[in-house]
Design a protein around this motif. Structure first.
Motif, short mmCIF file in Angstrom:
data_model
loop_
_atom_site.label_atom_id
_atom_site.label_comp_id
_atom_site.label_asym_id
_atom_site.label_seq_id
_atom_site.Cartn_x
_atom_site.Cartn_y
_atom_site.Cartn_z
N SER A 146 2.99 3.39 0.57
CA SER A 146 1.88 3.22 -0.40
C SER A 146 3.60 2.96 -1.74
O SER A 146 4.72 3.54 -1.55
CB SER A 146 1.68 4.01 -0.49
N ILE A 147 3.39 2.12 -2.94
CA ILE A 147 3.66 2.17 -4.12
C ILE A 147 3.05 2.20 -4.95
O ILE A 147 2.19 1.99 -4.88
CB ILE A 147 4.80 0.58 -3.37
N ASN A 148 2.96 2.79 -6.24
CA ASN A 148 2.44 3.17 -6.88
C ASN A 148 3.73 3.00 -8.38
O ASN A 148 4.26 3.44 -8.00
CB ASN A 148 2.10 4.86 -6.69
N GLU A 149 3.30 1.66 -8.65
CA GLU A 149 4.35 1.67 -10.07
C GLU A 149 3.61 1.71 -11.50
O GLU A 149 2.25 1.62 -11.88
CB GLU A 149 4.67 -0.04 -10.00
N ASP A 150 3.90 3.25 -11.51
CA ASP A 150 3.58 3.25 -13.34
C ASP A 150 3.97 2.65 -14.08
O ASP A 150 4.70 2.32 -14.38
CB ASP A 150 3.91 4.89 -13.45
N ALA A 151 2.41 1.90 -14.81
CA ALA A 151 2.88 0.51 -15.84
C ALA A 151 3.51 1.47 -17.40
O ALA A 151 3.72 0.60 -18.21
CB ALA A 151 1.49 0.43 -16.18
N SER A 152 2.90 2.48 -17.49
CA SER A 152 3.40 3.14 -19.26
C SER A 152 4.77 2.98 -18.77
O SER A 152 6.09 3.01 -17.74
CB SER A 152 3.10 4.56 -19.10
N ALA A 153 5.40 3.29 -20.38
CA ALA A 153 7.47 2.58 -21.13
C ALA A 153 7.60 3.34 -20.26
O ALA A 153 9.18 3.50 -19.62
CB ALA A 153 7.14 2.74 -21.99
N ALA A 154 7.15 4.96 -19.80
CA ALA A 154 7.43 6.61 -19.23
C ALA A 154 8.12 6.58 -17.80
O ALA A 154 8.77 7.25 -17.22
CB ALA A 154 7.90 7.57 -19.92
N GLY A 155 7.09 5.62 -17.62
CA GLY A 155 6.42 5.77 -15.86
C GLY A 155 7.92 5.33 -14.89
O GLY A 155 9.08 4.90 -15.54
N THR A 156 7.41 6.18 -13.95
CA THR A 156 8.14 5.66 -12.80
C THR A 156 7.93 4.85 -11.66
O THR A 156 6.47 4.72 -11.34
CB THR A 156 8.94 7.13 -11.78
N ILE A 157 8.00 4.49 -10.50
CA ILE A 157 7.82 3.69 -9.39
C ILE A 157 7.55 4.92 -7.92
O ILE A 157 8.88 5.75 -7.77
CB ILE A 157 9.11 2.80 -8.52
N GLY A 158 7.13 5.89 -7.48
CA GLY A 158 6.36 6.56 -6.26
C GLY A 158 6.46 5.49 -5.05
O GLY A 158 5.62 4.55 -5.09
N ILE A 159 7.24 5.82 -3.81
CA ILE A 159 6.99 5.68 -2.89
C ILE A 159 6.54 6.72 -1.81
O ILE A 159 7.45 7.41 -2.45
CB ILE A 159 8.05 4.51 -2.91
N ASN A 160 5.70 6.60 -1.07
CA ASN A 160 5.69 7.96 -0.50
C ASN A 160 5.29 7.01 1.53
O ASN A 160 5.00 5.87 1.44
CB ASN A 160 4.25 8.10 -0.31
N ALA A 161 6.20 7.62 2.32
CA ALA A 161 7.36 7.17 3.60
C ALA A 161 6.48 7.32 4.28
O ALA A 161 6.50 8.82 4.82
CB ALA A 161 8.73 6.23 3.60
N TYR A 162 5.04 7.24 5.15
CA TYR A 162 3.82 8.19 5.64
C TYR A 162 4.84 7.67 7.16
O TYR A 162 5.18 7.09 7.67
CB TYR A 162 2.78 7.54 6.08
N ALA A 163 4.78 8.46 8.40
CA ALA A 163 5.19 9.27 9.68
C ALA A 163 4.42 8.10 10.77
O ALA A 163 4.42 7.43 11.42
CB ALA A 163 5.40 10.47 10.37
N GLN A 164 3.32 8.41 10.31
CA GLN A 164 1.69 7.74 10.65
C GLN A 164 0.89 7.31 10.19
O GLN A 164 0.37 6.77 8.99
CB GLN A 164 1.74 8.44 11.53
N THR A 165 0.75 5.49 10.88
CA THR A 165 -0.59 4.81 10.37
C THR A 165 -1.82 5.37 9.55
O THR A 165 -2.02 6.08 10.66
CB THR A 165 -0.32 3.34 10.64
N LEU A 166 -1.89 5.44 8.92
CA LEU A 166 -3.84 5.63 8.08
C LEU A 166 -3.75 7.36 7.70
O LEU A 166 -4.62 7.93 8.43
CB LEU A 166 -4.83 5.52 9.19
N HIS A 167 -2.05 7.96 8.51
CA HIS A 167 -2.35 9.79 8.25
C HIS A 167 -1.84 9.75 6.59
O HIS A 167 -0.71 9.29 7.11
CB HIS A 167 -1.78 10.33 9.13
N TYR A 168 -2.25 10.77 6.47
CA TYR A 168 -1.01 11.29 5.29
C TYR A 168 -0.76 12.39 5.11
O TYR A 168 -0.22 12.42 4.03
CB TYR A 168 -2.55 10.69 3.80
N TYR A 169 -0.28 13.37 5.73
CA TYR A 169 0.12 14.56 6.39
C TYR A 169 1.02 14.44 5.94
O TYR A 169 2.52 14.74 4.97
CB TYR A 169 -0.68 15.11 7.14
#
Length: 385
Positions: A268-291
């Motif tokens: 998942s990729i979350n690109e914060d649009a605010s000026a001081a925002g960051t780009i957060g990426i989560n790499a999940y071990a299994q598809t459709l599982h979020y643990y």
């Protein structure tokens, strides 16, 4: 009034207060348990043919998703897996949110969906908010779930057999009994068997509503120990914006996350649009599982890695909170735990109904007894006269 009568009073009236909400939340929970399997069976766009080549860069997919959506923005996207599409949430002025599915190998748009019209999204909104405004709905649901937890505990106290000789009989449903006895057993016996799992589902649900519950889980699992780095809020330096050149930063950081989590199946990729925002990426071990996930935070202007939190390095509290969704929908242990969560939710939906029937039966019995007593007194008076 005895202790047992006080418990019974609380159990009964709390059930009246929360019964309808508990029924709705439990039924929608049942429906949502298998939403991935059902949608996979009926929605062809949720699968793509596996190609032995890398995924297209996020910037390429983002550009394709925004075509035809003038003024639209996209800051959140998923790569669901090698045999699944990429999904991008597009915010279109006046039209609201759209979810665009694309083939991650070719960039072809395979489906555009209005989330508000997806059956399971509607079910989820009912489950979370009762289709009320989120702040009000989540509060109503949250309070009802807390009441339900109290009801489960008081019910256990009321049901628990005093004599050891009664316990074996109390753990079984007398199917050959009268319908009122069967209903009584369905309420008590099934309620007993469902209590432990129902409490887990309730607590994980409450953590989605109340931040205090989430913090409580975090603190308890960590045994009170502090992990300041997990609470740290990182920001990008907007003065570095002028230094952006070459390959888009979002593509650079995605490649970096893939390299550092080579076994991850979903991103998942979350690109914060605010000026001081960051780009957060989560790499999940299994598809459709979020643990199990490795978490990365990048500087949005230079692509510098600001923070990396592998799953193995997370505190117990952080792991517990990451596990929350998978526990709540029952997918933590695969199909078996999904079936358990489904059955427990179904039992929870039945409890307000069977409980109400028990109350009606006792009420009618009480009225009938009073009538008989009045008749008996009148006959007795006539006889004395």
């Amino acid at each position: 009034m005895t202790f047992k009568k006080i418990i019974l009073f609380c159990h009964r009236w709390l059930g009246f207060i929360s019964g309808l909400v508990v029924f709705i939340v439990s039924v929608t929970g049942c429906l949502f348990c298998f939403q991935d399997e059902i949608q996979d069976a009926f929605c062809g766009y949720r699968k793509v043919e596996v190609q032995h080549k890398p995924f297209l860069d996020p910037s390429v997919l983002k550009a394709e998703a925004l075509k035809g959506h003038k003024g639209g923005t996209a800051t959140y996207m998923y790569y669901y897996g090698v045999d699944r599409p990429a999904g991008i949430l597009v915010n279109v002025p006046k039209n609201g949110m759209l979810y665009v599915y694309l083939n991650p190998y070719t960039g072809k748009v395979t489906h555009i969906e209005n989330p508000a019209k997806n059956f399971f999204i509607v079910v989820e909104f009912i489950h979370l908010y009762l289709l009320l405004p989120p702040k009000i709905g989540s509060l109503v649901v949250g309070i009802s779930v807390i009441i339900f937890m109290v009801i489960m505990i008081t019910g256990l106290i009321l049901w628990w057999p005093k004599r050891k000789s009664d316990r074996k009989r109390s753990f079984n449903i007398k199917w050959n009994g009268r319908w009122r006895r069967v209903n009584y057993d369905l309420h008590n016996v099934l309620g007993f068997y469902a209590t432990s799992i129902a409490l887990i589902l309730s607590i994980t649900g409450l953590s989605m509503v109340f931040e205090s519950v989430r913090e409580g889980i975090y603190t308890t699992a960590n045994l009170g120990r502090s992990y300041p780095s997990e609470k740290e809020v990182l920001k990008s330096d907007s003065l570095l914006k002028s230094k952006v050149n070459g390959k888009p930063v979002i593509d650079q950081v995605f490649a970096m996350a893939q390299a550092r989590s080579p076994k991850a199946e979903m991103f998942s990729i979350n690109e914060d649009a605010s000026a001081a925002g960051t780009i957060g990426i989560n790499a999940y071990a299994q598809t459709l599982h979020y643990y199990k996930s490795d978490e990365f935070i990048f500087e949005k202007y230079t692509g510098k890695l600001l923070k990396q939190t592998p799953h193995d390095k997370k505190s117990p509290g952080m792991k517990m909170n990451n596990m929350n969704y998978d526990l709540h929908v029952g997918q933590i242990g695969g199909l078996t735990t999904k079936i358990i969560a489904f059955l427990v939710s179904l039992i929870c939906a039945s409890l307000p109904i069977t409980g109400f029937i028990i109350w009606l039966g006792k009420r009618k019995k009480s009225k009938s007894k009073k009538v008989k007593e009045v008749v008996h007194r009148r006959v007795h008076k006539q006889h004395l006269a």
